[in-house]
Scaffold this motif. Structure first.
Motif, PDB file in Angstrom:
ATOM      1  N   MET A 166      82.258  46.783  84.593  1.00  0.00           N
ATOM      2  CA  MET A 166      82.904  45.547  84.137  1.00  0.00           C
ATOM      3  C   MET A 166      82.742  44.486  85.218  1.00  0.00           C
ATOM      4  O   MET A 166      82.854  44.799  86.411  1.00  0.00           O
ATOM      5  CB  MET A 166      84.382  45.865  83.950  1.00  0.00           C
ATOM      6  N   SER A 221      75.980  36.146  80.406  1.00  0.00           N
ATOM      7  CA  SER A 221      75.982  37.086  79.288  1.00  0.00           C
ATOM      8  C   SER A 221      74.630  37.106  78.601  1.00  0.00           C
ATOM      9  O   SER A 221      74.080  38.171  78.294  1.00  0.00           O
ATOM     10  CB  SER A 221      77.084  36.711  78.289  1.00  0.00           C
ATOM     11  N   LEU A 242      74.553  41.362  78.383  1.00  0.00           N
ATOM     12  CA  LEU A 242      75.821  42.080  78.284  1.00  0.00           C
ATOM     13  C   LEU A 242      76.826  41.277  77.450  1.00  0.00           C
ATOM     14  O   LEU A 242      76.823  40.058  77.491  1.00  0.00           O
ATOM     15  CB  LEU A 242      76.407  42.324  79.686  1.00  0.00           C
ATOM     16  N   ARG A 265      85.309  52.088  77.122  1.00  0.00           N
ATOM     17  CA  ARG A 265      84.993  50.691  76.797  1.00  0.00           C
ATOM     18  C   ARG A 265      86.232  49.838  77.034  1.00  0.00           C
ATOM     19  O   ARG A 265      87.339  50.306  76.798  1.00  0.00           O
ATOM     20  CB  ARG A 265      84.610  50.571  75.331  1.00  0.00           C
ATOM     21  N   PHE A 291      84.577  45.579  72.244  1.00  0.00           N
ATOM     22  CA  PHE A 291      83.182  45.243  72.542  1.00  0.00           C
ATOM     23  C   PHE A 291      82.240  46.205  71.845  1.00  0.00           C
ATOM     24  O   PHE A 291      82.561  47.359  71.597  1.00  0.00           O
ATOM     25  CB  PHE A 291      82.906  45.375  74.045  1.00  0.00           C
ATOM     26  N   SER A 340      77.895  49.016  75.338  1.00  0.00           N
ATOM     27  CA  SER A 340      76.912  48.376  76.217  1.00  0.00           C
ATOM     28  C   SER A 340      76.954  49.039  77.585  1.00  0.00           C
ATOM     29  O   SER A 340      77.866  49.798  77.891  1.00  0.00           O
ATOM     30  CB  SER A 340      77.255  46.897  76.330  1.00  0.00           C
ATOM     31  N   TYR A 390      80.060  45.184  80.855  1.00  0.00           N
ATOM     32  CA  TYR A 390      80.843  44.225  80.062  1.00  0.00           C
ATOM     33  C   TYR A 390      81.252  43.043  80.947  1.00  0.00           C
ATOM     34  O   TYR A 390      81.573  43.213  82.128  1.00  0.00           O
ATOM     35  CB  TYR A 390      82.105  44.897  79.509  1.00  0.00           C
ATOM     36  N   ARG A 431      78.797  40.937  69.219  1.00  0.00           N
ATOM     37  CA  ARG A 431      78.992  41.808  70.376  1.00  0.00           C
ATOM     38  C   ARG A 431      80.461  42.055  70.654  1.00  0.00           C
ATOM     39  O   ARG A 431      80.807  42.896  71.462  1.00  0.00           O
ATOM     40  CB  ARG A 431      78.336  41.182  71.604  1.00  0.00           C
ATOM     41  N   THR A 432      81.311  41.254  70.036  1.00  0.00           N
ATOM     42  CA  THR A 432      82.750  41.513  70.169  1.00  0.00           C
ATOM     43  C   THR A 432      83.339  41.486  68.769  1.00  0.00           C
ATOM     44  O   THR A 432      82.773  40.899  67.852  1.00  0.00           O
ATOM     45  CB  THR A 432      83.462  40.439  71.012  1.00  0.00           C
TER      46      THR A 432
END
Lengths: 324, 259, 677
Positions: free
Chosen positions: A91, A108, A113, A128, A146, A149, A152, B219-220
């Motif tokens: 993170m 981002s 991400l 997550r 989220f 990935s 984050y 993505r969210t």
């Protein structure tokens, strides 16, 4: 080992409060998973900022270059991207500030991400993060998840978390890293800072502030509140909409883009309690809010509240003070 | 000086008590009135002013349904020359997806500046603008309160926290997220908006933009919405104005302020 | 008198009638040319239908044009003017007689030889003295008393014309006087003016008399034609245009003219409102020509009296001068001006603040003796300013609120009927499509959302119940009436609101509409199409009172001295002065006094219209404060209002001025309900 990174925000040689708030929250998130907490400093040569950070992080990674003295999105983006690609932190936290808003979304896209912004709470669930954000200008909260990935990105609302209070036992290590030689030429060049809050009155010095918001209705109504302030020996201040409409000069403004005040008593009249304003009164001793709307967000942060017409209350106050 | 302005239509929620909808992930919208996002109104005004000074054209873009065309007409009435609506159909949107759609739409256009608002009044995301900038490969800055073009660059003013502004020079083409208060937006009358029907408004279904599945995947995601918890909050003082005033004065004096 | 005397006299070898013809033709041609030039704008201006209701027009012409009913509102000035006006009417015949004598076509001579002629000569002489006296009085009054309302008017022109008129009187007197002495004839009757002049000339030798006789004649003729041609150059154009202007006056009050009379659908218009002077209607141009610079309008303008930059008189004068400059008598007309060249109407000729200062109270229009209109013109100018985004920015949010939520506060439309909950358990029917009801209670924005307005609405509900009335409200189906919106100049939004409200009203059967608010009453009655019956609550409850269905029985305590403030849109614009007074009169124990400025001279409270949302910097004191002062002067300690705006503004003024102990503000409805049991 998992890692949580906090991008340090600093201005004119001083670390901004948001940085410590993020470090405190990040530490809390690191503990259950034994993650490593890294503070990332991008600053000018010999800035010496690392020293103030070693207490609060496991590791302080420093990129020092005169080009980095003041925030620059192109440069920060490039350096952070490379760092993230290499270190792959779980993170990365940034402040939801003007600079943070300029950096995080671009980062981002660059890193690929996912990003959640202006978060007021962060939890980690099943590997997550889960964040809480405010929407509809604070009237509603949302819980946001989220997409899976490798890392984050999160921007944190200033004031959402408390700065660390307890002195930790250990000191983190400082690691100087080389600024990449092939950094692209930045497309923005810093010229200067300008102080806009300067004015005849310094509201940050007042013991008692009578503050008006959109609820005051029209410019001509300000006069009667000014009278109240005068009668109380208080200083007049306001929230942003009042300044946007040019009803009061900017030096009266309390809030993120105005001033932070710490009076003994803050009397908020007709102020809804939008976050940006409330952020400026966290240091106030006692907050008394008057607002017609019982559900106004200000009542969540005030110590005392009156759900009534502010002019009625203002007049009653003037009367009582005249009588007494 | 060609400028693209990205705008959004949002519900007016200031005086409304919001109610959570059946799914628990949004609000009930039937009784809501919709307006242009306040920040975006400032964007249009700024773009039109620059066009009035420097010439060129202003294009307004939004992603939305036919109802959302109202804000495009308003932008045209304020002085924009062209408008584009991208119809997203039933797509689930988040900031990331929106920025990708906008990128595809804007990619082929000719522009010196792209304006978006700092944030939208509904989701308060504050990310679409800068994501779009990065996707387009443009220089960028957020929370801008002043734009003065100078040849192939612009001198900009950024509003920082705590009463400080930052002046910089940014190379064009650039994307700037615009803060409220940068100007005073002009009024547009009903007649003015009706007349704007003569100006060009193109509708592009999102499928025509040819985005990849990845670019269209959010993505969210909002898992749930909830009303602010009834926390301790303020101690409410009830009663008529006179007794309230008396109590307040007592409190203020107790806190050490002599009035 | 000598027949054909001036015509046959010989000067420089030519007979008099040659000179008379030359002077007459030259004078008349020049006059025709000037009138032609002045008529240019009238012909190219926008249309204005003023040709219906001929009977009423003639009646009003008689009442206001001939009898000059409005003149004595300023007593002495009115008396002077009546003297001069009647003088002109009577002496007109004399002038024609004199001119035709000179032309050697004395067509009036047969008439003048009859008994009527004798009578007329006496009459004319009397009037000559009256006019002369009036002119001297007017000159002295202007020079010594200097009435404030003449400030800014052209004094030199006034003195010149008064001088010319006096000169015309004198030359005729001396012409006649000398004539009497040169050729005394027995049966002239009583001729006080001529005989007076003769007295002065008595004893002069005949040659001198002859010279006086001739000189007086020719000077009279020359002055006459000079005067005639001077009229259209300034404020004395009214001598020609006033009667037509009164004839073509507005017959209806309260409503605002459509954007253009000949265009029904405003979507067809390329531009809205008045941008340049040709966008005014022909009647408005005629108005500009007719201004006498008397200043009675400005003297009564509440905006003017509190220091705002608006002076209706100056507005008209500036626009008149602009008309004269646009089509100058000699030289090129300013051809189709674009925005770049030539002065901008609002901005250069008149200022923005002048246009936005007006509260549309109508005091100016109620005062003007020649019926110059102001409100329509100001609204027309505002329309253009709104269309070109030149309005004060403070309007933006209000107009957006009205458009999106149907009320100026931006509060949700769904909550429009929430106020009903504050009325206790009284039932309030919510009307929907297909319903039938006796009274449709149109609450409008302030009644629905503002606490003061809501309490008035609740009082109305109580009174409806007491009176056993079948009534209902529209709730969220009701949109803002659009009254203020139209008067701010946002015609498009007004039309939208009107259409939406009309759609709703069409679906419901009702006998009449009763409103809380004089503004809603005014616009529903005078701006909306359709022929439904609309009443303000004062009329409605006064009618119930008359029918005996409402009995105010609880007496007041006799402490208060009450005075009633006539709201602009109930009183002046709609002529409703007595109904509220009847209601007050029926309340036992109510001690009522009248303010000096009451009824159609009521002084606007400053509420309603744009003033809520725009500050004019130059304002010295609030209109409401000034009005409270007037109430105090009348000996009152309670001011009764019949309009939520008046109520709010007076309450505000009392609070700001700290007069809570000296003046109470009470709404008529509240007062009425408190006396019912």
């Amino acid at each position: 080992m998992g890692e949580i990174c906090v991008v340090v925000e600093h201005r004119k040689g001083e670390i901004r409060d948001i940085t410590f708030e993020m470090l405190s929250k990040a530490r809390e998130l690191c503990r259950p998973f034994s993650h490593r907490l890294t503070a990332l400093v991008l600053a000018g040569k010999e800035a010496g900022l690392a020293n103030g950070l070693t207490k609060w992080a496991d590791r302080v990674v420093v990129f020092e270059d005169d080009r980095l003295e003041t925030f620059n999105a192109d440069l920060y983006k490039d350096i952070l991207n490379r760092f993230i690609q290499k270190d792959r932190p779980f993170m990365t936290l940034m402040g939801h500030t003007s600079w943070g808003m300029d950096l995080a979304p671009a980062l981002s896209v660059k890193t690929g991400l996912p990003l959640a912004t202006d978060c007021v709470d962060i939890q980690a669930k099943d590997g997550r993060p889960m964040v809480v954000r405010q929407i509809y200008s604070g009237k509603l909260f949302s819980r946001v998840s989220f997409k899976e990935s490798s890392g984050y990105l999160i921007t944190v609302r200033p004031g959402a978390f408390l700065p660390p209070d307890a002195e930790p036992g250990s000191e983190g290590e400082v690691v100087k890293q080389e600024v990449p030689a092939d950094l692209a030429e930045p497309r923005k060049a810093f010229v200067e800072f300008v102080e806009t809050g300067a004015g005849e009155i310094d509201i940050t010095q007042a013991d008692l502030l009578v503050s008006i918001g959109r609820g005051v209705g029209e410019e001509e109504n300000i006069a009667t509140i000014r009278e109240l302030a005068d009668r109380m020996g208080a200083t007049l201040s306001c929230s942003r909409p009042v300044v946007d409409k040019n009803w009061l000069p900017k030096f009266h403004q309390v809030g993120t883009s105005g001033k932070s005040v710490r009076p003994k008593v803050y009397l908020a009249l007709g102020i809804s309690g939008a976050f940006q304003h409330v952020a400026g009164i966290t240091g106030a001793g006692t907050v008394i809010a008057v607002n017609k709307d019982r559900k106004a967000p200000i009542f969540r942060v005030a110590d005392y509240g009156v759900a009534d017409d502010l002019f009625k209350v203002a007049d009653a106050l003037k009367e009582k003070l005249a009588g007494a | 000086m060609n400028i693209i302005v990205c705008i959004k239509r949002v519900p007016m929620t200031q005086e409304v008590d919001l109610e959570i909808d059946g799914k628990g992930k949004g609000i009930k919208t039937e009784a809501l009135a919709y307006v242009i996002n306040d920040w975006d109104n400032y964007c249009i005004e700024e773009a039109v002013r620059l066009q009035e000074s420097f010439g060129g054209s202003v294009t307004a873009i939004t992603i939305g349904s036919e109802d959302d065309e109202e804000i495009l007409r308003r932008a045209l009435a304020m002085g924009a020359d062209k408008a584009v609506r991208i119809d997203p159909g039933a797509l689930e949107l988040d900031g990331f997806v929106v920025s990708n759609i906008l990128k595809k739409a804007i990619q082929g256009m000719d522009y010196d500046l792209v304006f978006t608002g700092v944030q939208a009044d509904d989701d308060n995301g504050g990310m679409v603008g800068i994501m779009l900038a990065e996707a387009l490969g443009l220089s960028h800055a957020a929370v801008v309160t002043g734009v003065e073009p100078e040849g192939d660059a612009a001198v900009i003013r950024v509003e920082l926290e705590g009463g400080t502004d930052e002046i910089s020079k940014i190379r064009l083409p650039s994307l700037l997220t615009i803060q409220t208060g940068i100007n005073e937006p002009r009024y547009v009358s009903i007649m003015g908006i009706r007349k704007a029907r003569k100006k060009e408004l193109t509708v592009i279904p999102v499928a025509d933009l040819g985005l990849s599945e990845e670019d269209l995947t959010p993505r969210t995601r909002i898992e749930e919405v909830f009303l602010p918890p009834e926390t301790t909050g303020a101690e409410m003082i009830e009663g008529d104005a006179a007794s309230v005033a008396a109590q307040l004065i007592k409190i203020i004096k107790e806190k050490g302020v002599n009035i | 008198m000598s027949l054909n005397y001036p015509a046959d006299a010989v000067y420089l070898g030519l007979p008099g009638w040659v000179y008379a013809w030359v002077i007459s033709i030259a004078g008349l041609s020049l006059f025709a040319y000037i009138i032609y030039k002045r008529s240019f704008l009238i012909r190219s201006a926008a249309p204005d239908p003023r040709f219906a209701h001929m009977g009423k027009r003639l009646l009003d012409l008689l009442l206001y044009g001939v009898i000059q009913k409005r003149q004595p509102r300023y007593l002495w000035a009115g008396v002077i003017h009546l003297m001069i006006f009647w003088g002109f009417v009577v002496l007109g015949l004399r002038s024609i007689d004199l001119v035709t004598q000179g032309l050697n076509i004395p067509i009036l001579h047969p008439l003048m030889e009859t008994g009527f002629g004798l009578f007329y000569n006496t009459l004319k002489d009397i009037f000559e003295l009256i006019v002369l006296g009036a002119c001297i009085w007017a000159i002295l009054r202007r020079a010594l008393i200097r009435p404030e309302r003449y400030e800014g008017s052209h004094h030199w022109e006034a003195y010149l014309v008064l001088g010319l008129i006096s000169f015309l009187m004198l030359t005729d007197m001396f012409y006649e006087g000398a004539g009497l002495l040169l050729e005394p004839s027995g049966s002239t009757g009583w001729l006080p003016a001529s005989q007076g002049a003769a007295l002065i000339l008595r004893g002069s030798d005949p040659l001198f008399l002859a010279r006086v006789h001739a000189a007086s004649y020719w000077l009279h003729i020359l002055t006459f034609f000079f005067f005639l041609n001077f009229l259209p150059l300034g404020k004395h154009f009214h001598i020609i245009t006033a009667l037509p202007n009164v004839f073509f006056k507005r017959l209806s009050t309260g409503g605002i003219k459509p954007a253009r009379w000949d265009v029904e659908d405003i979507d067809e218009l390329d531009s809205m409102g008045v941008e340049k002077v040709e966008d005014f209607t022909w009647k408005h141009i005629l108005d500009f020509y007719t201004c006498t610079e008397c200043g009675r309008c400005s003297d009564n303008c509440p905006a003017n009296s509190v220091g705002r930059p608006l002076s209706p008189k100056m507005l008209t004068m500036k626009l008149r001068d602009h008309c004269f400059n646009t089509v100058p008598l000699f030289g090129k007309k300013q051809e189709d001006r674009s925005e770049e060249d030539g002065p901008v109407l609002v901005g250069d000729i008149v200022s923005h603040d002048e246009i936005w200062s007006c509260t549309t109270c109508g005091a100016c229009e109620a005062e003007c003796p020649v019926f110059i209109e102001y409100i329509d013109k100001i609204i027309d100018m505002r329309r253009h300013l709104i269309e070109t985004s030149q309005n004060p920015k403070t309007f933006n949010q209000v107009l957006m609120h009205v458009e999106k939520t149907g009320n100026p506060f931006g509060k949700p439309a769904a909550k429009r009927a929430d106020w009903v909950g504050e009325c206790g358990d009284l039932p309030v029917k919510r009307l929907k499509e297909g319903d039938a009801v006796d009274v449709l209670f149109f609450v409008d924005g302030y009644g629905s959302y503002d606490p003061a307005g809501q309490s008035i609405a609740c009082d109305m509900v109580r009174a409806f119940n007491k009176g056993g009335i079948d009534f209902g409200i529209l709730g969220p189906l009701e949109k803002d009436s659009g009254h203020q919106v139209r008067r701010m100049g946002e015609e498009g939004l007004f039309q939208l609101l009107m259409e939406e409200n009309m759609e709703t009203l069409k679906e419901i059967q009702f006998n009449r509409i009763v409103t809380t608010d004089p503004h809603a009453f005014n616009t529903l009655k005078n701006d909306y199409p359709g022929s439904f019956r609309v009443m303000h609550y004062a009329e409605f409850f006064a009618a119930l009172l008359d029918e005996g269905r409402l009995k105010p029985s609880n007496p007041l305590d006799g402490q208060g001295v009450y005075t009633y403030h006539d709201p602009c849109y109930l009183g002046r614009h709609n002529g409703i002065y007595d109904a509220p007074r009847r209601l007050l009169g029926a309340i036992p124990g109510l001690n009522l006094v009248e303010m000096k400025r009451s009824r159609d001279r009521s002084f606007c409270c400053g509420g309603g219209d744009v003033m809520l949302w725009h500050e004019i910097e130059q304002e010295e004191m609030r209109m409401a404060a000034k009005r409270i002062e007037m109430a105090r002067e009348a000996g009152a300690n309670v001011i009764v209002t019949a309009c939520p705006f008046c109520y709010i503004h007076f309450e505000d003024a009392v609070k700001t001025g700290g007069w809570e102990d000296e003046m109470r503000v009470v709404d008529l409805m509240r007062l009425l309900v408190s006396t019912l049991d």
